[in-house]
Design an enzyme around this catalytic site. Structure first.
Site, PDB file in Angstrom:
ATOM      1  N   THR A  98      -9.218 -15.918 -36.724  1.00 37.53           N
ATOM      2  CA  THR A  98     -10.396 -15.829 -35.865  1.00 37.53           C
ATOM      3  C   THR A  98     -11.432 -15.021 -36.644  1.00 37.53           C
ATOM      4  O   THR A  98     -11.267 -13.818 -36.857  1.00 37.53           O
ATOM      5  CB  THR A  98     -10.074 -15.141 -34.530  1.00 37.53           C
ATOM      6  OG1 THR A  98      -9.159 -15.966 -33.791  1.00 37.53           O
ATOM      7  CG2 THR A  98     -11.329 -14.942 -33.705  1.00 37.53           C
ATOM      8  N   LYS A 173     -13.882 -20.826 -30.338  1.00 34.07           N
ATOM      9  CA  LYS A 173     -13.016 -19.674 -30.079  1.00 34.07           C
ATOM     10  C   LYS A 173     -13.820 -18.529 -29.457  1.00 34.07           C
ATOM     11  O   LYS A 173     -13.325 -17.800 -28.579  1.00 34.07           O
ATOM     12  CB  LYS A 173     -12.351 -19.211 -31.375  1.00 34.07           C
ATOM     13  CG  LYS A 173     -11.458 -17.975 -31.221  1.00 34.07           C
ATOM     14  CD  LYS A 173     -10.267 -18.221 -30.297  1.00 34.07           C
ATOM     15  CE  LYS A 173      -9.417 -16.953 -30.108  1.00 34.07           C
ATOM     16  NZ  LYS A 173      -8.598 -16.635 -31.286  1.00 34.07           N
ATOM     17  N   LYS A 241     -12.292  -6.892 -31.792  1.00 32.33           N
ATOM     18  CA  LYS A 241     -12.741  -7.568 -33.009  1.00 32.33           C
ATOM     19  C   LYS A 241     -13.386  -8.900 -32.662  1.00 32.33           C
ATOM     20  O   LYS A 241     -14.483  -9.230 -33.134  1.00 32.33           O
ATOM     21  CB  LYS A 241     -11.561  -7.791 -33.955  1.00 32.33           C
ATOM     22  CG  LYS A 241     -11.944  -8.441 -35.291  1.00 32.33           C
ATOM     23  CD  LYS A 241     -10.820  -9.246 -35.897  1.00 32.33           C
ATOM     24  CE  LYS A 241     -10.749 -10.634 -35.307  1.00 32.33           C
ATOM     25  NZ  LYS A 241      -9.854 -11.566 -36.021  1.00 32.33           N
TER      26      LYS A 241
END
Length: 289
Positions: A98, A173, A241
Site C-alpha cells: 500500500t 485502496k 500510514k
C-alpha cells in the site's frame, strides 16, 4: 506453473508467498531483508531464497513485492541490487505494497523504459485474509498485463479487479481506507453510546447488523470491541500510514477529506494511549477513557 519471485515476507507477504507456492503450484524464490525469515519460509514451503532482490528475480516471469512504504519499495526495486537490476525483459512486477499512486506511476514509467511490465496491486483483508488466501486485490496497469498476471494473483485472492491505468489500484485502496476509517469511528460511537445507555450490545448488533447499518466491521469487530480486546488485526500505525497517503493524495487532486483527517487524529490519540499495534477498532478505547 510460473517462475515467481516474492520480495518482502512480513505478516502479509509471508502467507501470500506461501499460497503462490502451495495453492498456485508456482516455482517461488523469496527475498526478505531479515534473511532468517526467508530461510524459514524456504524450509517451510519448499521454495528457494536469495540474498538480494536482484538474485531472487533471476528468470522470474512475475515478481511480487510487499514491503512497508514508498521508500522501502524504491529500495528493493530500484536499488543497485533491486529487482529491476535483475529482471528479464517481459517480466511483470506486481507491487502489493500500500503506497502512493505517485510511486506507482514512477515504477510504471521505469519498468516500461527497461522493457518490463508493472501492476500496482494493493490488497485489503488484513493478516487473516492473507493467511486464508482471501484478499481483495485492486490493480492498476495495462489490460494485457493484468490478464496475464491475474491467474497467478488469484492464488492468494478471493477478488481481483483492474481499476484502470497505473496508480488506479493505489487510488482504489485509498478509497477503501477512507471508507473503513469512517465505518470504524461510527461503530465505535454507536457501541459507546449503547454501553452508556445500558443496552446489551450483542443483542442490539444482532438486529441492526441485518439492516442498513450492517458492515464487515460490525459483523467481525463488534464483539471484541465490546470486550475491549484489540490485540489482533490491522494495526493502528499501519492505518495512520495509509490515511497519510490518502490525505497527501487529496491535496494533489483537490479533494476535501475533513472526516478522514479528524479520524487520523483520533488514531494519533490511540497511539498516545499505547495502542500503536492495536487493531483499528480500538477507536472505541479513546471514547471509553
Amino acid at each position: 506453473m510460473a517462475k515467481v519471485a516474492f520480495i518482502g515476507l512480513g505478516v502479509m507477504g509471508y502467507p501470500m508467498a506461501g499460497h503462490l507456492k502451495a495453492k498456485g503450484g508456482h516455482d517461488v524464490t523469496v527475498f526478505n531483508r531479515s534473511a532468517g525469515k526467508a530461510e524459514k519460509w524456504a524450509t517451510e514451503h519448499g521454495g528457494a531464497h536469495a540474498a538480494t532482490p536482484r538474485e531472487a528475480v533471476k528468470d522470474a516471469e512475475f515478481v511480487f513485492s510487499c514491503v512497508g512504504n514508498d521508500d522501502d519499495v524504491r529500495s528493493v526495486i530500484l536499488g543497485d541490487d533491486g529487482a529491476f537490476a535483475g529482471m528479464k525483459p517481459g517480466a511483470t512486477l506486481i507491487d502489493n505494497t500500500t503506497a502512493s499512486a505517485e510511486l506507482a506511476r514512477e515504477l510504471d514509467a521505469a519498468a516500461r523504459e527497461k522493457g518490463f511490465n508493472f501492476i500496482d496491486a494493493p490488497v485489503s483483508g488484513g493478516q487473516a485474509g492473507a493467511e486464508n488466501g482471501a484478499l481483495t486485490v485492486m490493480c492498476g496497469g495495462e489490460q494485457a498485463d493484468f490478464d496475464a498476471a491475474r491467474p497467478v494473483i488469484e492464488a492468494y485472492a478471493k477478488m481481483v479487479g483492474l481499476m484502470g491505468p497505473a496508480g488506479s489500484g493505489q487510488l482504489t485502496k485509498m478509497m477503501n481506507q477512507i471508507c473503513i476509517a469512517g465505518l470504524v469511528q461510527g461503530l465505535s460511537e454507536a457501541i459507546a453510546f449503547g454501553q452508556n445507555a445500558g443496552l446489551d450490545i450483542e443483542t442490539v448488533v444482532g438486529v441492526i447488523s441485518k439492516g442498513a447499518a450492517g458492515s464487515w466491521q460490525m459483523e467481525n469487530r463488534h464483539k471484541t470491541m465490546n470486550e475491549g480486546h484489540y490485540e489482533h488485526g490491522f494495526a493502528v500505525e499501519w492505518m495512520r500510514k495509509d490515511l497519510g497517503i490518502c490525505l497527501d493524495e487529496a491535496k494533489r487532486n483537490g479533494s476535501t477529506l475533513p472526516v478522514t483527517a479528524l479520524i487520523d487524529q483520533f488514531y494519533a490519540d490511540v497511539e498516545k494511549m499505547g495502542g500503536k499495534r492495536w487493531d483499528t477498532s480500538s477507536l472505541l478505547a479513546r471514547l471509553a477513557r
